[in-house]
Motif scaffolding. Structure first.
Motif, PDB file in Angstrom:
ATOM      1  N   ASP A   1       3.186  -6.645   2.518  1.00 55.52           N
ATOM      2  CA  ASP A   1       3.936  -5.898   3.538  1.00 55.52           C
ATOM      3  C   ASP A   1       2.992  -5.665   4.732  1.00 55.52           C
ATOM      4  OD1 ASP A   1       5.765  -4.286   4.821  1.00 55.52           O
ATOM      5  OD2 ASP A   1       5.432  -2.545   3.527  1.00 55.52           O
TER       6      ASP A   1
ATOM      7  N   LYS B   1      14.555  -4.062   3.370  1.00 54.74           N
ATOM      8  CA  LYS B   1      14.960  -3.261   4.529  1.00 54.74           C
ATOM      9  C   LYS B   1      16.474  -3.133   4.563  1.00 54.74           C
ATOM     10  CE  LYS B   1      11.021  -4.441   7.406  1.00 54.74           C
ATOM     11  NZ  LYS B   1      10.520  -4.762   8.724  1.00 54.74           N
TER      12      LYS B   1
ATOM     13  N   ASP C   1       2.912  -5.369   7.935  1.00 57.09           N
ATOM     14  CA  ASP C   1       3.101  -4.366   8.997  1.00 57.09           C
ATOM     15  C   ASP C   1       2.569  -3.008   8.567  1.00 57.09           C
ATOM     16  OD1 ASP C   1       4.227  -6.256  10.554  1.00 57.09           O
ATOM     17  OD2 ASP C   1       6.303  -5.546  10.353  1.00 57.09           O
ATOM     18  N   ARG C   2       2.834  -2.627   7.330  1.00 58.49           N
ATOM     19  CA  ARG C   2       2.376  -1.321   6.862  1.00 58.49           C
ATOM     20  C   ARG C   2       1.028  -1.407   6.153  1.00 58.49           C
ATOM     21  NH1 ARG C   2       7.594   1.340   3.900  1.00 58.49           N
ATOM     22  NH2 ARG C   2       7.308  -0.499   2.600  1.00 58.49           N
ATOM     23  N   ASP C   3       0.677  -2.604   5.615  1.00 59.86           N
ATOM     24  CA  ASP C   3      -0.544  -2.723   4.813  1.00 59.86           C
ATOM     25  C   ASP C   3      -1.797  -2.938   5.656  1.00 59.86           C
ATOM     26  OD1 ASP C   3       0.921  -2.449   2.487  1.00 59.86           O
ATOM     27  OD2 ASP C   3       1.125  -4.608   2.162  1.00 59.86           O
TER      28      ASP C   3
ATOM     29  N   THR D   1       0.800  -1.232   0.000  1.00 55.90           N
ATOM     30  CA  THR D   1       0.000   0.000   0.000  1.00 55.90           C
ATOM     31  C   THR D   1       0.832   1.281   0.000  1.00 55.90           C
ATOM     32  OG1 THR D   1      -0.127  -0.065   2.400  1.00 55.90           O
ATOM     33  CG2 THR D   1      -1.952  -1.066   1.207  1.00 55.90           C
ATOM     34  N   THR D   2       2.140   1.179   0.260  1.00 58.59           N
ATOM     35  CA  THR D   2       2.950   2.396   0.239  1.00 58.59           C
ATOM     36  C   THR D   2       3.654   2.576  -1.110  1.00 58.59           C
ATOM     37  OG1 THR D   2       4.629   1.112   1.393  1.00 58.59           O
ATOM     38  CG2 THR D   2       3.364   2.654   2.716  1.00 58.59           C
TER      39      THR D   2
ATOM     40  N   SER E   1      12.098   1.879   8.216  1.00 59.34           N
ATOM     41  CA  SER E   1      10.642   1.969   8.043  1.00 59.34           C
ATOM     42  C   SER E   1      10.286   2.591   6.694  1.00 59.34           C
ATOM     43  CB  SER E   1      10.036   2.805   9.171  1.00 59.34           C
ATOM     44  OG  SER E   1      10.549   4.125   9.106  1.00 59.34           O
ATOM     45  N   ASP E   2      11.283   2.930   5.898  1.00 63.97           N
ATOM     46  CA  ASP E   2      11.031   3.595   4.614  1.00 63.97           C
ATOM     47  C   ASP E   2      11.557   2.738   3.463  1.00 63.97           C
ATOM     48  OD1 ASP E   2      10.178   5.614   2.940  1.00 63.97           O
ATOM     49  OD2 ASP E   2      12.093   6.681   3.001  1.00 63.97           O
TER      50      ASP E   2
ATOM     51  N   THR F   1      -4.497   7.460   2.754  1.00 64.75           N
ATOM     52  CA  THR F   1      -3.575   6.694   3.594  1.00 64.75           C
ATOM     53  C   THR F   1      -2.136   6.821   3.104  1.00 64.75           C
ATOM     54  OG1 THR F   1      -3.850   4.756   2.194  1.00 64.75           O
ATOM     55  CG2 THR F   1      -5.298   4.926   4.088  1.00 64.75           C
TER      56      THR F   1
END
Lengths: 205, 163
Positions: free
Chosen positions: A108, A152, A110-112, A70-71, A158-159, B42
């Motif tokens: 992903d 990572k 953790d972020r999704d 999602t990022t 975290s990016d 988001t």
């Protein structure tokens, strides 16, 4: 004499390599129907409404599975929009029950997980987002012969970027993967391929 | 309040643009079709696409990108290698004389981190490229719905390759 002969050899090798490269390239076609359907092994993930989604929910529908996160700002949003355009293209020519659903396999978690519902609602309310435990994601990824990696740089990065295979898997109502779609997912051509696949005809471009 | 601010940003951007087109009349670097796909709220990162034409007879070096609408912006490139998608950051970008560079989905794009205001389709915001000699190339980028624009563009590109 020898240098001339050597350069001839080099030229020959280069030519042979070019031939090899061009053959590999032509092998990466946009649409690939698998010779034998690929059985999907049992897995257990959740959809964006936190409802269980396993192998049995893959059945009785045609589905397109796209791997992403999602990022991802560049490729994922455009692909999701293109897949919706493919569905629209098919909507004119197939009965609604045969139009494939879009499944976004978010790798992903953790972020999704926290944003998946809102993220997909933005694109289309009918999209199904799947995520869950890493080992369950990996089970489905393996069944699809796909690949992903969280890139990572350090353990608490975290990016990070997420590398993932770009193809979309086509799943038939028996829950088997029967074809692969490669980018750029041109709506008209992709729609044509899928309609012929779903009607059980051989695709000719 | 946000409305007033975004109106202010817009007016400021227009003024900057007017200043640029007046001040640099022989503008040799042109940015057109700058747009950013509308994205779910988001997302804290947005992509930016555009077409940059270097009309000059010299190679230009893009060394930085910035916008008052984002905390930071980088030049990124999406790569498709052996069927696997990945992304890399570029430290800068050279544009050769009379060359046109396309920033588009699946290739070069601006990676814009942390929008400072909520974006709506149709909003515009100023962005600037900084060149190696310190000059700034300012342009407006518009938020537009993710759509077929890009697919059409890439299919046109592919068409050209065949000829």
């Amino acid at each position: 004499m020898l240098p001339v002969r050597n350069s001839f050899l080099v030229a020959l090798i280069v030519a042979a390599q070019c031939l090899l490269v061009s053959q590999t390239h032509s092998a990466t076609e946009d649409y690939v129907t698998l010779k034998t359907p690929n059985e999907i092994k049992p897995f257990l993930l959740s959809d964006q409404y936190n409802q269980a989604f396993g192998l049995e929910r893959l059945k009785n529908h045609w589905s397109l599975v796209f791997i992403g996160f999602t990022t991802c700002p560049d490729v994922c949003p455009v692909t999701l929009a293109n897949l919706e355009a493919v569905r629209a293209e098919m909507g004119l020519r197939l009965s609604p029950g045969k139009i494939p659903r879009i499944l976004f396999l978010a790798v992903d978690p953790d972020r999704d997980t926290p944003v998946l519902k809102e993220y997909l609602a933005y694109f289309h309310p009918e999209y199904i987002g799947l995520t869950g435990e890493v080992n369950q994601i990996d089970k489905l990824i393996n069944s699809l012969n796909a690949f992903y990696r969280l890139d990572k740089k350090t353990p608490d990065d975290s990016d990070y970027d997420v590398l993932h295979t770009a193809f979309v898997s086509v799943i038939n109502p028996e829950g088997e993967m029967v074809a692969k779609l490669n980018p750029p997912f041109h709506p008209h051509k992709t729609g044509n391929f899928l309609i012929q696949l779903i009607r059980g005809l051989k695709f000719d471009d | 309040m946000i409305r007033i601010i975004s109106l202010g940003v817009l007016v400021a951007a227009l003024l900057i643009n007017m200043y640029l087109s007046a001040g640099v009349s022989d503008n040799q670097i042109q940015v057109v079709n700058a747009w950013s796909p509308a994205a779910p709220p988001t997302m804290a990162m947005h992509a930016g696409y555009l077409s940059l034409q270097n009309h000059s007879s010299e190679t230009i070096e893009l060394v930085a990108v910035s916008s008052p609408a984002y905390k930071s912006i980088e030049i990124h490139e999406s790569l498709l290698v052996d069927g696997v998608l990945s992304m890399r950051m570029l430290r800068g970008l050279s544009v050769e004389p009379r060359k046109k560079i396309q920033f588009k989905s699946g290739g070069l794009h601006l990676m814009m981190h942390q929008p400072l205001a909520v974006r709506q389709v149709g909003d515009s915001f100023p962005v600037s490229f900084k060149l190696a000699d310190g000059a700034l190339i300012e342009f407006l980028m518009q938020v537009s719905s993710t759509g077929l624009v890009d697919t059409e563009a890439s299919s046109t590109d592919m068409h050209h390759h065949h000829h």
